[in-house]
Design a protein around this motif. Structure first.
Motif, short mmCIF file in Angstrom:
data_model
loop_
_atom_site.label_atom_id
_atom_site.label_comp_id
_atom_site.label_asym_id
_atom_site.label_seq_id
_atom_site.Cartn_x
_atom_site.Cartn_y
_atom_site.Cartn_z
N ASP A 49 0.84 -1.20 0.00
CA ASP A 49 0.00 0.00 0.00
C ASP A 49 0.87 1.24 0.00
O ASP A 49 1.53 1.57 0.95
CB ASP A 49 -0.92 -0.02 1.23
N GLY A 50 0.82 1.95 -1.10
CA GLY A 50 1.66 3.13 -1.20
C GLY A 50 0.91 4.41 -1.23
O GLY A 50 1.38 5.41 -1.76
N GLY A 74 -3.25 -4.17 -1.55
CA GLY A 74 -2.47 -2.97 -1.83
C GLY A 74 -3.24 -2.03 -2.74
O GLY A 74 -4.35 -1.62 -2.46
N ALA A 75 -2.63 -1.66 -3.88
CA ALA A 75 -3.26 -0.75 -4.83
C ALA A 75 -4.32 -1.44 -5.67
O ALA A 75 -5.07 -0.79 -6.38
CB ALA A 75 -2.21 -0.12 -5.74
N ARG A 76 -4.40 -2.77 -5.59
CA ARG A 76 -5.41 -3.51 -6.34
C ARG A 76 -6.69 -3.57 -5.52
O ARG A 76 -6.77 -4.28 -4.52
CB ARG A 76 -4.91 -4.92 -6.64
N GLN A 77 -7.68 -2.83 -5.96
CA GLN A 77 -8.95 -2.73 -5.23
C GLN A 77 -10.09 -2.97 -6.21
O GLN A 77 -10.23 -2.24 -7.19
CB GLN A 77 -9.08 -1.37 -4.54
N LEU A 78 -10.88 -3.99 -5.94
CA LEU A 78 -11.96 -4.38 -6.84
C LEU A 78 -13.22 -4.69 -6.04
O LEU A 78 -13.15 -5.10 -4.88
CB LEU A 78 -11.56 -5.63 -7.66
N THR A 101 -9.27 -12.96 -3.64
CA THR A 101 -7.91 -12.59 -4.01
C THR A 101 -7.93 -12.03 -5.42
O THR A 101 -8.85 -12.30 -6.21
CB THR A 101 -6.98 -13.80 -3.95
N TYR A 102 -6.91 -11.27 -5.75
CA TYR A 102 -6.81 -10.71 -7.09
C TYR A 102 -6.72 -11.83 -8.13
O TYR A 102 -7.32 -11.74 -9.21
CB TYR A 102 -5.59 -9.79 -7.18
N ALA A 103 -5.99 -12.89 -7.79
CA ALA A 103 -5.85 -14.01 -8.73
C ALA A 103 -7.20 -14.66 -9.02
O ALA A 103 -7.48 -15.06 -10.16
CB ALA A 103 -4.87 -15.04 -8.16
N GLU A 104 -8.04 -14.78 -8.00
CA GLU A 104 -9.37 -15.36 -8.20
C GLU A 104 -10.21 -14.53 -9.16
O GLU A 104 -10.87 -15.07 -10.05
CB GLU A 104 -10.09 -15.49 -6.86
N LEU A 105 -10.16 -13.22 -9.01
CA LEU A 105 -10.96 -12.36 -9.88
C LEU A 105 -10.35 -12.26 -11.28
O LEU A 105 -11.09 -12.11 -12.26
CB LEU A 105 -11.09 -10.97 -9.24
N GLU A 106 -9.05 -12.33 -11.38
CA GLU A 106 -8.42 -12.33 -12.70
C GLU A 106 -8.82 -13.59 -13.47
O GLU A 106 -9.09 -13.54 -14.67
CB GLU A 106 -6.90 -12.26 -12.55
N ASN A 113 -6.40 4.11 -10.93
CA ASN A 113 -5.80 5.42 -10.62
C ASN A 113 -6.36 6.01 -9.33
O ASN A 113 -6.85 7.14 -9.29
CB ASN A 113 -6.03 6.39 -11.78
N LEU A 114 -6.30 5.23 -8.27
CA LEU A 114 -6.86 5.68 -7.01
C LEU A 114 -5.85 6.54 -6.25
O LEU A 114 -4.78 6.06 -5.88
CB LEU A 114 -7.25 4.50 -6.13
N GLY A 115 -6.20 7.79 -6.03
CA GLY A 115 -5.46 8.62 -5.11
C GLY A 115 -6.11 8.54 -3.75
O GLY A 115 -6.85 7.62 -3.44
N SER A 116 -5.86 9.56 -2.91
CA SER A 116 -6.48 9.55 -1.58
C SER A 116 -8.00 9.64 -1.68
O SER A 116 -8.73 9.01 -0.93
CB SER A 116 -5.94 10.72 -0.75
N GLN A 117 -8.50 10.43 -2.65
CA GLN A 117 -9.95 10.52 -2.83
C GLN A 117 -10.51 9.19 -3.29
O GLN A 117 -11.55 8.74 -2.83
CB GLN A 117 -10.27 11.62 -3.85
N GLY A 118 -9.80 8.51 -4.22
CA GLY A 118 -10.28 7.23 -4.71
C GLY A 118 -10.34 6.19 -3.62
O GLY A 118 -11.26 5.38 -3.58
#
Length: 901
Positions: free
Chosen positions: A529-530, A625-629, A547-552, A591-596
């Protein structure tokens, strides 16, 4: 006094079955009608010839009787049970019973005296089994009305006592159930004494509850407010509940305004009323009071909960209920075997502890997992006992609790639910369920008697208990010191990324692999998470985690895009897991920033905890982390704009459009008035209304929603929404309330009627249907409303296939929603009622809608600096100064309003 004289009827019953198969030949006997006068005494065998009846209502609709309930199959005495009851005469259905241990035996006498009614034993030393309370005046008569009410009257015909004030398991059509008064189920059809279920009316809802500890602890398993067919009309306090032929209603204190209403699915052509009955299984039923078929069972027209697996005990304790098309089936969880008596027991030979065993030393409990995809009925309505702690803390909390027999733990929100006192049935097929653990004991751990095994030698105590305890303490101290030093060293580095060892995860021996993977995912998410926000956000009640792999894999590499929005794209996917296989829509946040990040968490919190038939269901989420679905249920017809505006698409027929209007209104009404905290959608538009081929209508995309408490002012600091649907207050610095959604919905209603965007060019670009070249349609709709020409308002592609009366209703409601002053707009609950016809449509104040004409003529407010012809294009051009208080935001560029979407 002539009216108070006894009326009599001749009741002839040929052969009456009685008791354990005996037959009594009856003779004609006179039965009093409506009134009975003291003194009066009877026992159960005095009225064999009238089937126990000793009083009839005026039209014989109801009767008072010593009722033979039959032989209880769970009893060993093989004796019929008799009760003093009020019966629906045609069906012999008990609607009120003198309960609390009042099974009538041969020696018990029912007495009507000047002091009231009583069931007693002739023995002077015996106590009353049941009696009416002390009354303020002597009793002059007992009266049975055709409403089913049994009442004691004084000499002035004033009511001293009424059965309507003390209901048992039934609510009759003319009988209100007041807040704080209970309906209680019977033990069984043969034992009408109070059972384990109750209907409780609070000041906000009607709840079905199960008693787990002799009436001192209750678990909710159904709420009227969450029933898919219920509609909330106001936020007033609930005062009473009534039922009639069309549905059931929660009413405010004035007895007229509805707070909640629920329509029964099949109205009766004859208008026969319905009674509500709470049966011995815990299900609340609406039964039609039909008198056409004597002795026939009253037909059920509605029941709650609808699914058998939603009841507390459809399969006995720990039984696994699986829903099916032909009813539910019962089995045992995988780690359990079936008792010879039909219950479930651990397959490894462990013992399920009795409640007394849970506090008996030593507390050497084991925990057996129930497996994934298994849910518990009470978790749908219960608040977690703890949140934000790891699974071992939940286990320890249960181990230290004498009443705890097991627990459920939801890893995604770190929520802990304890199972206290008694465990009901389980159900299969809940993809959002927490994982359950049941407390077990080794077979030898049950309390044993004395003897050699009950005493320990000194050597056993020293080497078996003391030394291991000292060693464990020393090892724990060393581990603690090392952990403290490691954490201090980690804090000194002052890096944005956290060290992987900053948090510990202790796994139970029976912890599932998926639970353990969730733990590692959380640690990895913290490392990746950055966004600069290192604080962990814990939201109790979140749905399933993927998990991201499951959704991919489910979306085949995000191949099939079906839509896009302000913060990402939506893809079609298919979950292949047998426990939760389904077609889904996966929203991938970009492209999630703090607002996203805030929008993402808001959407999870809002949709995950809002449940209504007209709201899209959030099936799960992914946060690595940055992967949010987000994972939604799939609506196969797409959004309303695709069905309504595309020239290539067949036009929606008028009944479908009315269904969309009513369904979307109910969904928004639930957001505004049906949740614990008011929810503003802030982006109501056709793109956010989804349809399926079964007629389903659901509100979607809560990314711009704003949670509000009643004391909040409703002011927003950032403009939100989409051009064409923004309320005037967004540009005038006025407080933003739920009336902003009402304005947007009014715009949507006009677009549904016309079949095109309210503000667009007449070129039909982008595949949009272009049946006419009108300018600003709300202005046109206002003029046609004033002229009464509602046929001209409708989409020309329908070629007259529309109900003009319904069109008038929708247009009137839409214009009421578009009042410039937010205070003049109706609430969404009122809008919903006006659209579905349960309330008369309001009359818009046309003199306050002149600003729509200004926009139609292209006039603007030069003080605002916003022109009618924004970057997004317009149906009219700017020119001249306007007198409106705000500019025509319906055609202002989206870039000007809220930046890129």
């Amino acid at each position: 006094m002539a009216a108070l004289l006894l009326l009599v009827v001749a009741v002839a019953i040929a052969i009456v079955p009685w008791g354990g198969g005996a037959v009594a030949v009856a003779v004609a006997r006179e039965v009093p009608v409506e009134y009975l006068y003291p003194p009066f005494n009877l026992t159960y065998f005095h009225f064999l010839d009238t089937n126990g009846v000793f009083l009839l209502s005026r039209n014989a609709t109801f009767s008072a009787a010593v009722y033979n309930a039959g032989v209880d199959p769970s009893s060993d005495d093989n004796q019929s049970r008799f009760f003093f009851s009020v019966l629906h005469s045609a069906s012999r259905t008990p609607v009120w019973t003198a309960t609390a241990g009042t099974t009538i035996l041969q020696s018990i006498v029912l007495s009507l005296t000047a002091q009231g009614l009583a069931l007693s034993d002739p023995d002077p030393a015996a106590d009353y089994a049941w009696s009416t309370p002390r009354l303020r005046a002597p009793v002059a008569a007992l009266r049975l009305l055709d409403t089913g009410e049994l009442a004691l009257l004084d000499a002035a015909n004033a009511t001293l006592w009424s059965s309507f004030d003390r209901p048992t398991d039934t609510l009759l059509p003319a009988q209100p159930l007041l807040a704080g008064v209970l309906l209680t189920s019977p033990v069984s059809d043969q034992d009408l004494n109070p059972g384990a279920y109750r209907l409780m009316l609070t000041d906000t809802d009607a709840l079905l509850q199960w008693a787990t500890n002799n009436g001192s602890s209750f678990l909710t398993y159904w709420a009227l407010s969450t029933d898919p067919n219920s509609v909330q009309d106001s936020n007033a306090a609930v005062h009473s509940m009534t039922a009639n032929s069309s549905g059931l209603y929660l009413l405010a204190a004035n007895g007229r305004d509805t707070v909640f209403r629920l329509r029964f699915p099949s109205p009766d052509a004859n208008g026969d009323p319905c009674l509500l009955k709470l049966d011995s299984s815990g299900r609340l039923r609406a039964l039609r009071l039909s008198t056409t078929s004597p002795r026939a069972t009253l037909p059920t027209v509605w029941a709650a909960p609808t699914g058998g697996c939603d009841l507390p005990l459809p399969c006995r304790s720990l039984g696994l209920c699986t829903p099916g098309t032909n009813g539910s089936s019962c089995s045992c969880p995988d780690a359990f075997s079936t008792y010879s008596t039909g219950g479930c027991a651990p397959a490894d030979g462990s013992a399920l502890p009795l409640l007394a065993d849970t506090c008996a030393p030593p507390p050497n409990f084991n925990y057996m997992t129930l497996g994934e995809g298994i849910g518990y009925f009470a978790n749908k309505f219960a608040s977690p006992d703890t949140s934000g702690e790891e699974l071992p803390a939940c286990r320890n909390l249960c181990s230290a609790n004498c009443s705890c027999l097991g627990f459920f733990y939801r890893n995604s929100s770190k929520s802990c639910f304890l199972l206290n006192y008694r465990i009901g049935s389980l159900f299969r097929g809940d993809s959002d369920a927490a994982v359950g653990f049941i407390k077990t004991l080794p077979p030898a751990s049950r309390r044993q008697g004395g003897g050699k095994g009950s005493s320990l030698s000194f050597i056993t105590i020293v080497f078996g208990i003391a030394l291991p305890t000292v060693a464990a303490v020393l090892i724990g101290f060393v581990v603690y010191v090392m952990w403290v030093k490691s954490r201090q060293a980690s804090n000194k580095k002052k890096k944005k990324k956290k060290q992987g060892g900053s948090r510990s995860w202790f796994k139970l021996p029976m912890l599932s692999s998926q639970q353990a993977s969730y733990a590692s995912e959380e640690q990895q998410g913290e490392e990746d998470d950055g966004d600069g926000d290192g604080d962990e956000v814990l939201i109790p009640g979140l749905p399933a985690r993927f998990t991201y792999a499951e959704l991919e894999e489910a979306t085949e590499g995000f191949k099939s895009q079906i839509g896009s929005g302000g913060f990402g794209c939506v893809y079609r996917g298919e979950l292949t897991d047998p426990e939760r296989s389904a077609v889904v829509a996966v929203k991938r946040m970009n492209n999630l920033g703090s607002q996203g990040r805030r929008e993402f968490l808001t959407e999870m919190a809002v949709i995950g905890n809002a449940h209504h038939v007209n709201l899209v269901k959030l099936r799960g989420f992914c946060a690595e982390g940055a992967r949010q679905l987000l994972v939604y249920e799939y609506m196969n017809r797409g959004s309303l704009d695709q069905c309504l505006f595309r020239a290539a698409a067949a036009p929606l027929e008028w009944p479908e459009r009315m269904g969309v209007c009513v369904g979307a209104a109910r969904g928004l009404a639930y957001l505004h008035a049906g949740c614990t905290r008011k929810i503003l959608h802030c982006d109501v538009k056709p793109e956010n209304i989804l349809l399926d081929d079964r007629g389903g209508v659901k509100i979607a995309d809560f990314g711009l929603a704003k949670l509000m408490s009643p004391e909040q002012s409703g002011l927003f600091t950032t403009m939100r929404g989409t051009r064409g649907y923004l309320a005037p207050e967004w540009l005038t610095n006025a407080p933003i309330t739920d009336k902003a959604d009402v304005y947007s919905f009014g715009m949507v209603l006009l677009e549904i009627v016309r079949g095109r965007k309210n503000c667009r060019s007449g070129k039909g670009s982008g595949g949009e249907a272009s049946s006419d070249s009108d300018g600003y349609f709300p202005a046109m709709a206002l003029e046609l409303h004033e002229q009464g020409q509602y046929e001209a308002v409708v989409d020309q592609r329908l070629e007259g296939r529309a109900d003009v009366a319904q069109v008038e209703r929708v247009v009137r409601v839409a214009l009421c929603c578009l009042h410039e002053d937010a205070a003049l707009r109706p609430a969404m609950t009122t809008v919903s009622a006006m659209l579905d016809g349960s309330m008369e449509a309001g009359v818009p104040r046309t003199e306050l809608l002149d600003y729509l004409r200004l926009y139609g003529r292209g006039l603007v407010d030069v003080r605002s600096g916003l022109h009618a012809a924004g970057k997004g294009g317009s149906d009219f051009t700017s020119g001249g100064a306007g007198s409106s208080s705000w500019s025509p935001t319906s055609c202002v560029s989206a870039q000007q309003l809220s930046g890129p979407r």
